[in-house]
Scaffold this active site. Sequence first.
Site, PDB file in Angstrom:
ATOM      1  CE  LYS A  88     -23.455  -5.542 -10.154  1.00 41.84           C
ATOM      2  NZ  LYS A  88     -23.706  -5.742 -11.683  1.00 41.84           N
ATOM      3  N   GLY A  98     -29.485  -7.276 -11.173  1.00 41.74           N
ATOM      4  CA  GLY A  98     -28.107  -6.665 -11.270  1.00 41.74           C
ATOM      5  C   GLY A  98     -27.768  -5.789 -10.710  1.00 41.74           C
ATOM      6  N   GLY A 148     -32.378  -8.700  -7.310  1.00 41.73           N
ATOM      7  CA  GLY A 148     -33.051  -9.759  -8.330  1.00 41.73           C
ATOM      8  C   GLY A 148     -32.932  -9.029  -9.834  1.00 41.73           C
ATOM      9  CG  ASP A 198     -21.491  -8.251  -8.334  1.00 42.48           C
ATOM     10  OD1 ASP A 198     -20.767  -8.566  -8.643  1.00 42.48           O
ATOM     11  OD2 ASP A 198     -22.157  -8.473  -8.451  1.00 42.48           O
TER      12      ASP A 198
HETATM   13  O1  C5P Z   1     -19.952 -14.403  -5.387  1.00 45.61           O
HETATM   14  P1  C5P Z   1     -21.622 -15.262  -5.163  1.00 45.61           P
HETATM   15  O2  C5P Z   1     -21.875 -15.085  -3.931  1.00 45.61           O
HETATM   16  O3  C5P Z   1     -22.099 -13.517  -5.709  1.00 45.61           O
HETATM   17  O4  C5P Z   1     -22.109 -16.008  -6.566  1.00 45.61           O
HETATM   18  C1  C5P Z   1     -23.769 -16.127  -6.767  1.00 45.61           C
HETATM   19  C2  C5P Z   1     -23.344 -17.307  -7.872  1.00 45.61           C
HETATM   20  O5  C5P Z   1     -23.138 -17.107  -9.185  1.00 45.61           O
HETATM   21  C3  C5P Z   1     -21.976 -18.812  -7.806  1.00 45.61           C
HETATM   22  O6  C5P Z   1     -22.462 -19.243  -6.772  1.00 45.61           O
HETATM   23  C4  C5P Z   1     -21.547 -18.722  -9.290  1.00 45.61           C
HETATM   24  O7  C5P Z   1     -23.043 -19.765  -9.149  1.00 45.61           O
HETATM   25  C5  C5P Z   1     -21.937 -17.755  -9.776  1.00 45.61           C
HETATM   26  N1  C5P Z   1     -20.876 -17.015 -10.385  1.00 45.61           N
HETATM   27  C6  C5P Z   1     -19.969 -17.437 -11.170  1.00 45.61           C
HETATM   28  N2  C5P Z   1     -18.866 -16.262 -11.082  1.00 45.61           N
HETATM   29  C7  C5P Z   1     -18.634 -15.747 -10.913  1.00 45.61           C
HETATM   30  C8  C5P Z   1     -19.670 -15.090 -10.249  1.00 45.61           C
HETATM   31  C9  C5P Z   1     -20.820 -15.809  -9.828  1.00 45.61           C
HETATM   32  O8  C5P Z   1     -20.314 -18.703 -11.647  1.00 45.61           O
HETATM   33  N3  C5P Z   1     -17.689 -14.760 -11.390  1.00 45.61           N
END
Ligand code: C5P
Length: 312
Positions: free
Chosen positions: A14, A100, A98, A138
Amino acid sequence: MSLTRSARVRALAKINLELRVLAQRPDGYHELRTIFHTISLADSIDIAFTPARRTSIDLADDLHIADNLVTRAARAAMDAMKLTGRVEMRLTKKIPMGAGLGGGSSDAAAVLLALPALARRILPIERLRELGEQLGSDVPFFLLGGAAVGIGRGTELFPLPDNKPLTGVLVSPGIHISTAEAYSRLKSSLTTESQQNKMVTFQSRVWDGGVSTAACNDFETVAIERHPSIGAIQRRMLRAGASMALMTGSGSAVFGIFPGPAQASEGLKVFRKEKAFRFSLVSRARYRALWWRALEEHITAKVWPPQDRRER
Ligand code: C5P
């Protein structure tokens, strides 16, 4: 007779056509306003399921990441189906990590969608969304595909009408950015623009269909400060004829949208020394068709992928 059922599925990447971060929430996550779009760059997963008394999950790949999201997704799907069996997977990575591009999340969503079909079970979309959310912010988007607005943690999704199949160029500068670190670096800059202003500009971007020269990714400034090569790629992308150039997610990949496929092919030549790809935006209709084709022989339900009222 072998009871093994198998399929090869594609897990698409994405891009974020817009990504505004409003503030950190009491639960530690950040409140987002984003526009997701699936693109044609994809990993490939061979997945096989064999009923057995005990569950075993094997993943062959070249990455050797302990506790891979793909393995966790398979475990979550098996537990949710209350099923035991042998799950064997081979992951062929093409989406830079890593960067995005949501590669790991897309792989996980692919397993959540494919495994129930191979096991001839139905997990309702609401259940799949819950499992997806637990795996990563995501993941739920990849159960939907196409263009969608993501709010909250990025898991509350609102499908947007399909875009034209625009063509772009994606460049991965090979810098691995950790999402958690990117969010923590962002903190000091979150108050430079009012939340109200961010929401108003976000809304007009949604009305534009997401593709705009004024597109904005709040992670970009901090990422470019630390890695000026990201900014350089963006400038080269615009000089190569892109109508917009933006970093995706928390970085580090940069994409450019071009006026047409021929211009994108020309643009790609500028980046021949980098890890660069030409891609097209993949609509929700096409995303679903890809899934349907991959799993057709295993699907018994009349409507697949599982959908809810809003998305029909
Ligand atoms: O949800 P995911 O494991 O992909 O998120 C990785 C990290 O990114 C989370 O632990 C958090 O620190 C940060 N994050 C955030 N706000 C979001 C999505 C991710 O702070 N909306």
